[in-house]
Design a protein around this motif. Structure first.
Motif, PDB file in Angstrom:
ATOM      1  N   GLY A  64       0.804  -1.211   0.000  1.00  0.00           N
ATOM      2  CA  GLY A  64       0.000   0.000   0.000  1.00  0.00           C
ATOM      3  C   GLY A  64       0.835   1.259   0.000  1.00  0.00           C
ATOM      4  O   GLY A  64       0.398   2.315  -0.470  1.00  0.00           O
ATOM      5  N   THR A  65       2.074   1.180   0.514  1.00  0.00           N
ATOM      6  CA  THR A  65       2.948   2.347   0.587  1.00  0.00           C
ATOM      7  C   THR A  65       4.063   2.289  -0.447  1.00  0.00           C
ATOM      8  O   THR A  65       4.314   3.261  -1.160  1.00  0.00           O
ATOM      9  N   VAL A  98       0.456   8.378   6.985  1.00  0.00           N
ATOM     10  CA  VAL A  98       0.433   9.127   5.724  1.00  0.00           C
ATOM     11  C   VAL A  98       0.578   8.180   4.541  1.00  0.00           C
ATOM     12  O   VAL A  98       0.390   8.574   3.387  1.00  0.00           O
ATOM     13  N   GLY A  99       0.936   6.915   4.793  1.00  0.00           N
ATOM     14  CA  GLY A  99       1.001   5.909   3.741  1.00  0.00           C
ATOM     15  C   GLY A  99       1.985   6.259   2.638  1.00  0.00           C
ATOM     16  O   GLY A  99       3.101   6.731   2.888  1.00  0.00           O
ATOM     17  N   TYR A 100       1.537   6.045   1.381  1.00  0.00           N
ATOM     18  CA  TYR A 100       2.436   6.270   0.252  1.00  0.00           C
ATOM     19  C   TYR A 100       2.738   7.750   0.020  1.00  0.00           C
ATOM     20  O   TYR A 100       3.616   8.103  -0.777  1.00  0.00           O
ATOM     21  N   THR A 131       2.510   3.602  -6.959  1.00  0.00           N
ATOM     22  CA  THR A 131       1.819   4.587  -7.793  1.00  0.00           C
ATOM     23  C   THR A 131       0.317   4.294  -7.813  1.00  0.00           C
ATOM     24  O   THR A 131      -0.123   3.183  -7.513  1.00  0.00           O
ATOM     25  N   THR A 132      -0.463   5.314  -8.165  1.00  0.00           N
ATOM     26  CA  THR A 132      -1.904   5.128  -8.285  1.00  0.00           C
ATOM     27  C   THR A 132      -2.207   4.062  -9.324  1.00  0.00           C
ATOM     28  O   THR A 132      -3.082   3.217  -9.149  1.00  0.00           O
ATOM     29  N   ASP A 133      -1.462   4.096 -10.430  1.00  0.00           N
ATOM     30  CA  ASP A 133      -1.566   3.064 -11.456  1.00  0.00           C
ATOM     31  C   ASP A 133      -0.597   1.944 -11.081  1.00  0.00           C
ATOM     32  O   ASP A 133       0.592   1.983 -11.379  1.00  0.00           O
ATOM     33  N   VAL A 134      -1.123   0.932 -10.395  1.00  0.00           N
ATOM     34  CA  VAL A 134      -0.281  -0.134  -9.862  1.00  0.00           C
ATOM     35  C   VAL A 134       0.484  -0.850 -10.968  1.00  0.00           C
ATOM     36  O   VAL A 134       1.671  -1.168 -10.818  1.00  0.00           O
ATOM     37  N   MET A 135      -0.173  -1.117 -12.075  1.00  0.00           N
ATOM     38  CA  MET A 135       0.475  -1.878 -13.144  1.00  0.00           C
ATOM     39  C   MET A 135       1.639  -1.092 -13.755  1.00  0.00           C
ATOM     40  O   MET A 135       2.665  -1.666 -14.101  1.00  0.00           O
ATOM     41  N   GLN A 136       1.474   0.212 -13.886  1.00  0.00           N
ATOM     42  CA  GLN A 136       2.591   1.007 -14.388  1.00  0.00           C
ATOM     43  C   GLN A 136       3.747   0.980 -13.395  1.00  0.00           C
ATOM     44  O   GLN A 136       4.914   0.987 -13.781  1.00  0.00           O
TER      45      GLN A 136
END
Length: 514
Positions: A10-11, A333-335, A32-37
């Motif tokens: 998650g981070t 604050v996570g990622y 990243t928000t786009d996990v696959m990227q």
């Protein structure tokens, strides 16, 4: 064998490239928000230094939080149907009776309870109502539902009712994705049904996730087969994992535990995996995570199946500290740590800021935390130490001191000495232990069911044969399979010399052409 291990948390997203037991490259960067990227970027970074004529990658192992996040967030879940074969005995508590209301609404299940199932001694309760199963299948088809969970009373004793019901459903809905409870859970009806229905709700996401990972690997120029990591610290072929996504719920912490075993050579130890948001405390037994023998809640749902024995704590590198009260967590604050933490120019005091101020780690701009009072920093470190000691104490099985291996991006937060701990072990590459654990993982096969009408030796031998075949089906090399654990418990109240037998085997990955 050259392998890439990736752990998507998650981070942070971590990746390593290894050849045999040698670490060739390792990277860690915010998810990243786009996990696959992010996966594509991770592969690109670990492959950057490789010569053009270097040996190709044999396999890619990926650990992901996709499936457990979907349950926790109540998102990306499919509408499901539940068929319980337990009438008239199992009518008092309908399927999903103990699920949180918001999760129950998200899956919006069609539920059917039909006659059938078996008694605790293996005798039929009543004959299976085939007409009722067919009628349920037609209603499920008309509702447009293709994800179905089937649970029968005492199916771990005999799978007859579930197998026959599945055949009937497939005759009506040929493209149905069916989860049978005896393949996942143990004897307890409600907990076994719960994990079955969770699996059914996640199978669509499992297929999409595996397809997306495959596309990401292709985009990164990798043509090797890929695997997903599981709750027990092993891996399984991606297409097999897609059918059983619940087996990847706790793959992140177990990856770290396997990585800790690889980095230290220890087979018996306690491992603390300090991530950006939480820390997980677990135990290595024989080099693998100790399994939980009791009910484990996932997203508020009680389950009883193959899960590691873990203690999560609200302590991570991004955990927020209240500068006024000194309260640590539970929020993080996570990622967004690279924009929120003081050392990175943010306005939020985190445990990482305390670690930098104390000289434990060197990240960001140390000048930004020079204003922190030394006494306050010291007090926060003591409180963090007390939290860790409490977690270790709760997971210990004896009063003797244990070795503790600290891994994860926030491993520096673990004090060098702890009460009740004989030694705190720190190692290089601890920050990417999860990715290393994924890369080094083996393939497992496990059987946990009740046998009757057989001698002890015959029951154990049959269970081991089944476990070996399951390991091969999951991608293990037949000649490398070894027995990891055997347990058999006689069941006095069942006839026919009945006993519950649990057998687990592990083997190396069967690489193509090797």
């Amino acid at each position: 064998m050259k392998r890439i291990g990736i752990d998507v948390g998650g981070t942070n997203t971590d990746a390593v490239l290894i050849d045999g037991d040698t670490v060739l490259a390792a990277v860690k960067f915010p998810t990243t928000t786009d996990v696959m990227q992010g996966v594509v970027n991770a592969i690109g970074k670990v492959m950057d230094g490789q010569a053009a004529d270097a040996a190709p990658v044999d396999a890619v192992m990926i650990g992901t939080t996709h499936f457990t996040n979907a349950v926790v967030e109540r998102a990306r879940l499919e509408r499901i149907a539940a068929i319980r074969i337990a009438m008239p005995a199992g009518a008092s508590l309908p399927p999903m009776i103990d699920w949180p209301e918001d999760l129950r609404s998200e899956v919006n299940a069609l539920s059917f309870m039909v006659e059938g199932g078996h008694e605790y001694d293996g005798r039929p309760l009543v004959p299976l109502d085939r007409a009722a199963v067919r009628d349920a299948a037609m209603k499920i088809r008309d509702a447009g539902i293709t994800s179905i969970g089937i649970t029968a009373l005492f199916s771990p004793l005999t799978t007859e009712c579930e197998d026959e019901a599945a055949e009937i459903v497939r005759s009506v809905i040929p493209d149905a994705r069916i989860t049978l409870s005896h393949t996942l859970g143990r004897i307890g009806l409600l907990e076994r049904e719960n994990v079955t229905l969770l699996n059914a709700a996640l199978q669509g996401l499992g297929g999409r996730t595996v397809a997306a990972f495959g596309k990401a690997l292709k985009e990164a120029g990798i043509s090797a087969p890929f695997y997903l990591t599981q709750n027990d610290g092993t891996v399984v072929l991606a297409e097999v994992a897609a059918a059983n996504p619940v087996y990847s719920f706790a793959s992140g912490p177990t990856n770290s535990m396997r990585g800790a075993a690889f980095l230290t050579g220890l087979k018996e130890a306690m491992v603390i995996d300090v991530g950006g948001t939480t820390s997980d405390v677990g135990c290595l037994v024989g080099g693998f995570p100790r399994e939980a023998n009791n009910v484990v809640e996932v997203g508020g749902v009680r389950t009883l199946f193959r899960m590691p024995d873990l203690l999560p704590m609200a302590l991570g590198g991004g955990t927020i500290i209240d500068p006024q009260t000194g309260r640590i967590g539970p929020r993080s604050v996570g990622y967004r740590i690279t924009e929120k933490a003081l050392v990175f120019g943010g306005d939020t005091l985190t445990t990482s800021d305390i670690a930098v101020a104390a000289g434990l780690i060197d990240i960001g701009d140390r000048d930004r935390v020079k204003h922190l009072d030394k006494a306050f920093v010291s007090e926060m470190l003591k409180r963090i130490g007390a939290m860790v000691e409490d977690g270790v104490d709760r997971m210990k099985t004896s009063a003797e001191g244990v070795k503790v291996v600290a891994v994860g991006g926030g491993a520096a937060l673990i004090p060098e000495t702890l009460k009740g701990v004989s030694e705190v072990v720190t190692v290089g590459h601890a920050g990417v232990a999860n990715a290393l654990g994924a890369a080094m993982a083996q393939v497992s096969g496990e059987v946990d069911q009740v046998f009757s009408g057989l001698s002890r030796e015959e029951a154990v031998a049959q269970a081991e044969t089944m476990a070996r075949q399951r390991a091969i089906d999951a991608g293990a090399q037949a000649g490398s399979i070894t027995l990891l654990d055997t347990e058999d418990i006689p069941i006095a109240y069942l006839p026919g010399n009945a006993r519950r037998v649990r057998v687990k085997v592990v083997g190396d990955i069967a690489f193509a052409g090797r």
